[in-house]
Motif scaffolding. Structure first.
Motif, short mmCIF file in Angstrom:
data_model
loop_
_atom_site.label_atom_id
_atom_site.label_comp_id
_atom_site.label_asym_id
_atom_site.label_seq_id
_atom_site.Cartn_x
_atom_site.Cartn_y
_atom_site.Cartn_z
N LEU A 47 10.78 2.62 -6.58
CA LEU A 47 10.77 1.16 -6.73
C LEU A 47 11.40 0.76 -8.06
CD1 LEU A 47 7.17 0.38 -5.41
CD2 LEU A 47 9.29 -0.46 -4.39
N GLU A 48 11.07 1.47 -9.11
CA GLU A 48 11.55 1.11 -10.44
C GLU A 48 13.04 1.40 -10.63
OE1 GLU A 48 8.68 3.22 -12.78
OE2 GLU A 48 7.45 1.42 -13.06
N LYS A 81 0.86 -1.18 0.00
CA LYS A 81 0.00 0.00 0.00
C LYS A 81 0.90 1.23 0.00
CE LYS A 81 -4.04 -2.03 2.27
NZ LYS A 81 -4.99 -1.93 3.40
N GLY A 82 0.51 2.21 -0.82
CA GLY A 82 1.28 3.43 -0.91
C GLY A 82 0.56 4.58 -0.23
N PRO A 83 1.03 5.79 -0.46
CA PRO A 83 0.38 6.96 0.11
C PRO A 83 -1.09 7.03 -0.30
CG PRO A 83 2.51 7.56 -0.81
CD PRO A 83 2.23 6.14 -1.25
N HIS A 84 -1.95 7.50 0.60
CA HIS A 84 -3.37 7.72 0.34
C HIS A 84 -4.12 6.42 0.02
CE1 HIS A 84 -2.13 11.89 0.33
NE2 HIS A 84 -1.28 11.63 -0.65
N GLU A 97 3.33 8.32 -7.36
CA GLU A 97 4.29 8.08 -8.44
C GLU A 97 5.73 8.24 -7.96
OE1 GLU A 97 3.22 10.52 -11.79
OE2 GLU A 97 2.01 8.89 -12.63
N ALA A 98 5.94 9.06 -6.94
CA ALA A 98 7.28 9.19 -6.37
C ALA A 98 7.73 7.85 -5.78
CB ALA A 98 7.30 10.27 -5.29
#
Length: 236
Positions: free
Chosen positions: A222-223, A87-90, A216-217
Motif C-alpha cells: 500500500l505504501e 481488513k488484512g490477513p488474519h 506488513e507485506a
C-alpha cells in the motif's frame, strides 16, 4: 497502533528516508499545507510542521522549496484527502490515508493491493469506532529534558500520554490539541522529529510474528503507491 509495531515502523521509516518514493509523499504534504494556509511557515503551523517532518527525513532543502512553490503555480494540482478502511490477513484492521488528484485511480489501486494481498476494502465508516484520531509528536530521548516536568506542563495543552523509550519519546494527545502541543514543545526548546495526526487503534490485537509478516507485506505494498500517505493498523 501498538507500541511494538510503531518501533518496527520507525526502523523502516529510517531506511525509507533515503528512498526516492518517500520524498514525493512529503512534498505533496508540504504543497497541500502551503496551498491551504500560505507559503510562510511562520504564520502557517501546518506548513511549518510539514517542513520539520520533511527535514527529519533528510529531504533536501531544494525539494522543500520546490514543493512550496508548486502550491502557487498556475497549473498546481488540487489534492483531495481521502481515507479507505479495510481488513488484512488474519483479520487485521487497516486505515489508509491518501492525498490524490484522481480519486478514481486511487481507489482502484488501493482495492487491487488489498485483493492481491489477502485483504479487502470495507465500507467507509466501518472502522470509525476501532480507531481514534490522535496528535502524535516524536522527539529524540537525549536526556537533556526533564521529562516528568515536561509531562506535567504539557497536560495543560492536551497531553494524554507520554511514552518514554530508550531512544525516543512519543507524546499522545487529542487531535484537536495538535497546534497547542506542537507550539508548547517548540516553546520548551524541543525539536520534534515528527508531529502528525494519526489513527490509533482503540483495541490493539496480538498477532504472531508469522502473521505480522503477512500483514506488513500488505502495508508495504500500500505504501508503495504515491497517493498513499499513511497506513494505520491494530497490531499491538
Amino acid at each position: 497502533m501498538g507500541r511494538a509495531f510503531e518501533a518496527r515502523r520507525a526502523g523502516k521509516e529510517k531506511r525509507w528516508g533515503e528512498m526516492s518514493r518517500l520524498y514525493p509523499k512529503l512534498g505533496k504534504i508540504i504543497t497541500m499545507a502551503a496551498k491551504a494556509g500560505g507559503s510562510d511557515p511562520n504564520s502557517n503551523t501546518a506548513l511549518k510542521t510539514a517542513i520539520s517532518n520533511a527535514k527529519a527525513q533528510n529531504m533536501p532543502k531544494d525539494n522543500i522549496e520546490k514543493a512550496i512553490k508548486r502550491a502557487t503555480a498556475s497549473d498546481a494540482a488540487n489534492y483531495d484527502e481521502i481515507s479507505y478502511e479495510g481488513k488484512g490477513p488474519h483479520g487485521a484492521l487497516l486505515w489508509v490515508e491518501c492525498a490524490t488528484d484522481n480519486s478514481t485511480r486511487t481507489v482502484a489501486n488501493v482495492k487491487a493491493v488489498f485483493n492481491k494481498n489477502g485483504g479487502q476494502v470495507v465500507n467507509s465508516g466501518s472502522l470509525d469506532f476501532m480507531f481514534t484520531r490522535k496528535t502524535v509528536i516524536e522527539f529524540e530521548n537525549t536526556g537533556g529534558v526533564d521529562l516528568e516536568e515536561l509531562e506535567l506542563e504539557l497536560i495543560d495543552f492536551g497531553l494524554e500520554e507520554m511514552d518514554v523509550q530508550e531512544e525516543r519519546v512519543l507524546i499522545y494527545g487529542e487531535f484537536t490539541s495538535f497546534g497547542d502541543l506542537v507550539k508548547a514543545c517548540d516553546d520548551h526548546g524541543i525539536s520534534s522529529k515528527k508531529a502528525t495526526l494519526q489513527r490509533v487503534a482503540n483495541n490493539p490485537v496480538e498477532f504472531t510474528e508469522a502473521q505480522i509478516e503477512e500483514i506488513e507485506a500488505l502495508i508495504d505494498k500500500l505504501e508503495e503507491d504515491d497517493d498513499v500517505q499513511a497506513v494505520y493498523t491494530n497490531i499491538a
